[in-house]
Design a protein around this motif. Structure first.
Motif, PDB file in Angstrom:
ATOM      1  N   ARG A  46      -8.090  20.825  -9.738  1.00 56.95           N
ATOM      2  CA  ARG A  46      -9.219  19.939  -9.997  1.00 56.95           C
ATOM      3  C   ARG A  46      -8.932  18.868 -11.041  1.00 56.95           C
ATOM      4  N   MET A  47      -7.760  18.922 -11.680  1.00 59.22           N
ATOM      5  CA  MET A  47      -7.431  17.934 -12.715  1.00 59.22           C
ATOM      6  C   MET A  47      -6.019  17.414 -12.464  1.00 59.22           C
ATOM      7  N   VAL A  48      -5.904  16.108 -12.325  1.00 56.61           N
ATOM      8  CA  VAL A  48      -4.611  15.450 -12.146  1.00 56.61           C
ATOM      9  C   VAL A  48      -4.507  14.361 -13.197  1.00 56.61           C
ATOM     10  N   THR A  49      -3.377  14.317 -13.887  1.00 55.76           N
ATOM     11  CA  THR A  49      -3.160  13.321 -14.927  1.00 55.76           C
ATOM     12  C   THR A  49      -1.879  12.552 -14.639  1.00 55.76           C
ATOM     13  N   LEU A  50      -1.667  11.478 -15.391  1.00 52.93           N
ATOM     14  CA  LEU A  50      -0.448  10.679 -15.268  1.00 52.93           C
ATOM     15  C   LEU A  50      -0.364   9.746 -16.451  1.00 52.93           C
ATOM     16  N   HIS A  51       0.783   9.139 -16.610  1.00 51.42           N
ATOM     17  CA  HIS A  51       0.962   8.040 -17.550  1.00 51.42           C
ATOM     18  C   HIS A  51       1.241   6.811 -16.696  1.00 51.42           C
TER      19      HIS A  51
ATOM     20  N   GLY B 297       0.788  -1.224   0.000  1.00 50.57           N
ATOM     21  CA  GLY B 297       0.000   0.000   0.000  1.00 50.57           C
ATOM     22  C   GLY B 297       0.821   1.274   0.000  1.00 50.57           C
ATOM     23  N   LEU B 298       2.137   1.167  -0.196  1.00 43.34           N
ATOM     24  CA  LEU B 298       2.994   2.365  -0.151  1.00 43.34           C
ATOM     25  C   LEU B 298       2.714   3.302  -1.322  1.00 43.34           C
ATOM     26  N   ALA B 299       2.587   2.757  -2.516  1.00 46.15           N
ATOM     27  CA  ALA B 299       2.305   3.607  -3.677  1.00 46.15           C
ATOM     28  C   ALA B 299       0.946   4.280  -3.508  1.00 46.15           C
ATOM     29  N   ARG B 300      -0.048   3.546  -3.042  1.00 41.42           N
ATOM     30  CA  ARG B 300      -1.383   4.110  -2.819  1.00 41.42           C
ATOM     31  C   ARG B 300      -1.299   5.285  -1.846  1.00 41.42           C
ATOM     32  N   GLU B 301      -0.599   5.103  -0.740  1.00 36.39           N
ATOM     33  CA  GLU B 301      -0.484   6.171   0.257  1.00 36.39           C
ATOM     34  C   GLU B 301       0.204   7.400  -0.329  1.00 36.39           C
ATOM     35  N   LEU B 302       1.255   7.190  -1.096  1.00 38.83           N
ATOM     36  CA  LEU B 302       1.963   8.330  -1.689  1.00 38.83           C
ATOM     37  C   LEU B 302       1.094   9.055  -2.714  1.00 38.83           C
ATOM     38  N   VAL B 303       0.397   8.307  -3.555  1.00 38.97           N
ATOM     39  CA  VAL B 303      -0.482   8.930  -4.543  1.00 38.97           C
ATOM     40  C   VAL B 303      -1.603   9.680  -3.831  1.00 38.97           C
ATOM     41  N   GLN B 304      -2.143   9.102  -2.771  1.00 41.03           N
ATOM     42  CA  GLN B 304      -3.185   9.785  -2.016  1.00 41.03           C
ATOM     43  C   GLN B 304      -2.658  11.086  -1.399  1.00 41.03           C
ATOM     44  N   ARG B 305      -1.410  11.111  -0.990  1.00 42.52           N
ATOM     45  CA  ARG B 305      -0.810  12.364  -0.488  1.00 42.52           C
ATOM     46  C   ARG B 305      -0.760  13.401  -1.607  1.00 42.52           C
ATOM     47  N   CYS B 306      -0.365  12.974  -2.793  1.00 40.35           N
ATOM     48  CA  CYS B 306      -0.338  13.895  -3.935  1.00 40.35           C
ATOM     49  C   CYS B 306      -1.733  14.450  -4.211  1.00 40.35           C
ATOM     50  N   LEU B 307      -2.725  13.576  -4.223  1.00 39.74           N
ATOM     51  CA  LEU B 307      -4.089  14.002  -4.521  1.00 39.74           C
ATOM     52  C   LEU B 307      -4.639  14.917  -3.431  1.00 39.74           C
ATOM     53  N   ALA B 308      -4.312  14.636  -2.179  1.00 35.38           N
ATOM     54  CA  ALA B 308      -4.752  15.510  -1.076  1.00 35.38           C
ATOM     55  C   ALA B 308      -4.141  16.900  -1.234  1.00 35.38           C
TER      56      ALA B 308
ATOM     57  N   THR C 108      -8.449   2.208  -9.272  1.00 34.60           N
ATOM     58  CA  THR C 108      -9.179   2.131  -8.001  1.00 34.60           C
ATOM     59  C   THR C 108      -9.256   3.496  -7.321  1.00 34.60           C
ATOM     60  N   LEU C 109      -8.360   4.406  -7.686  1.00 34.30           N
ATOM     61  CA  LEU C 109      -8.388   5.760  -7.129  1.00 34.30           C
ATOM     62  C   LEU C 109      -9.255   6.704  -7.966  1.00 34.30           C
ATOM     63  N   GLY C 110      -9.860   6.183  -9.039  1.00 35.04           N
ATOM     64  CA  GLY C 110     -10.789   6.984  -9.831  1.00 35.04           C
ATOM     65  C   GLY C 110     -10.232   7.546 -11.120  1.00 35.04           C
ATOM     66  N   PHE C 111      -8.986   7.247 -11.463  1.00 37.68           N
ATOM     67  CA  PHE C 111      -8.425   7.732 -12.725  1.00 37.68           C
ATOM     68  C   PHE C 111      -9.089   6.998 -13.892  1.00 37.68           C
ATOM     69  N   ALA C 112      -9.313   7.715 -14.972  1.00 35.06           N
ATOM     70  CA  ALA C 112      -9.920   7.147 -16.172  1.00 35.06           C
ATOM     71  C   ALA C 112      -8.895   7.103 -17.298  1.00 35.06           C
ATOM     72  N   VAL C 113      -8.990   6.101 -18.137  1.00 33.13           N
ATOM     73  CA  VAL C 113      -8.131   5.987 -19.308  1.00 33.13           C
ATOM     74  C   VAL C 113      -8.550   7.073 -20.298  1.00 33.13           C
ATOM     75  N   THR C 114      -7.555   7.745 -20.910  1.00 30.70           N
ATOM     76  CA  THR C 114      -7.850   8.807 -21.873  1.00 30.70           C
ATOM     77  C   THR C 114      -7.334   8.428 -23.254  1.00 30.70           C
ATOM     78  N   ASN C 115      -7.501   9.340 -24.188  1.00 32.05           N
ATOM     79  CA  ASN C 115      -7.110   9.085 -25.572  1.00 32.05           C
ATOM     80  C   ASN C 115      -5.848   9.841 -25.975  1.00 32.05           C
ATOM     81  N   GLU C 116      -4.954  10.071 -25.056  1.00 37.58           N
ATOM     82  CA  GLU C 116      -3.745  10.837 -25.364  1.00 37.58           C
ATOM     83  C   GLU C 116      -2.906  10.143 -26.430  1.00 37.58           C
ATOM     84  N   MET C 117      -2.259  10.945 -27.257  1.00 37.22           N
ATOM     85  CA  MET C 117      -1.346  10.455 -28.287  1.00 37.22           C
ATOM     86  C   MET C 117       0.000  11.152 -28.100  1.00 37.22           C
TER      87      MET C 117
END
Length: 155
Positions: free
Chosen positions: A123-128, A104-115, A139-148
């Motif tokens: 209001r908008m956070v993205t990643l690859h 759960g370390l990655a989850r905790e760190l990502v949750q810190r970023c989102l907080a 599971t944290l709510g990120f959606a797949v996008t159509n980036e090229m």
């Protein structure tokens, strides 16, 4: 005991090493390219932390850093996904040492970023996402996008 702390400019070398290890785990490039990325990442990370544009967190097991993650703050024009926002968060450098994964370390760190993004009104956070990381982000709510992507370095 595990502890999480904010990254400082002095952590740039560690963050760059984790960045290299992250790309190596994804088989993203050969060793020469990974070395170049690591070396070039150190001054960039130092500068971005000093400018308060890179916000990072590091998890340590005692004195040993075992995981890290960061969020880069991007100036971004208003967009239909965020019509009033002018800053976008970009998650990067999410890495956990292999012996510490599935805790759960990655989850905790990502949750810190989102907080922190929420605290700043972003209001908008993205990643690859890597293939291995994608289930966590979903599971944290990120959606797949159509980036090229188009690389202009190969012309």
């Amino acid at each position: 005991m595990m502890e999480i702390r904010l990254a400082t400019a002095e952590d740039a070398r560690l963050i760059a090493a984790h960045r290299r290890a992250m790309f190596a785990a994804m088989d993203a490039a050969d060793e020469a390219v990974l070395t170049t990325v690591e070396i070039a990442s150190i001054p960039w990370t130092e500068r971005m932390i000093v400018e308060n544009r890179y916000l990072g967190w590091i998890t340590s097991d005692g004195e040993r850093p075992v995981a890290s993650a960061g969020m880069f703050l991007l100036d971004w024009p208003p967009h239909p996904f965020d019509p009033e926002g002018t800053v976008r968060g970009y998650l990067l450098n999410v890495f956990v040492e292999p012996a510490y994964r599935k805790r759960g370390l990655a989850r905790e760190l990502v949750q810190r970023c989102l907080a922190e993004a929420r605290r700043r009104g972003i209001r908008m956070v993205t990643l690859h996402a890597s293939d291995e990381g994608r289930p966590l982000y979903e599971t944290l709510g990120f959606a797949v996008t159509n980036e090229m992507r188009l690389s202009l370095t190969n012309e």
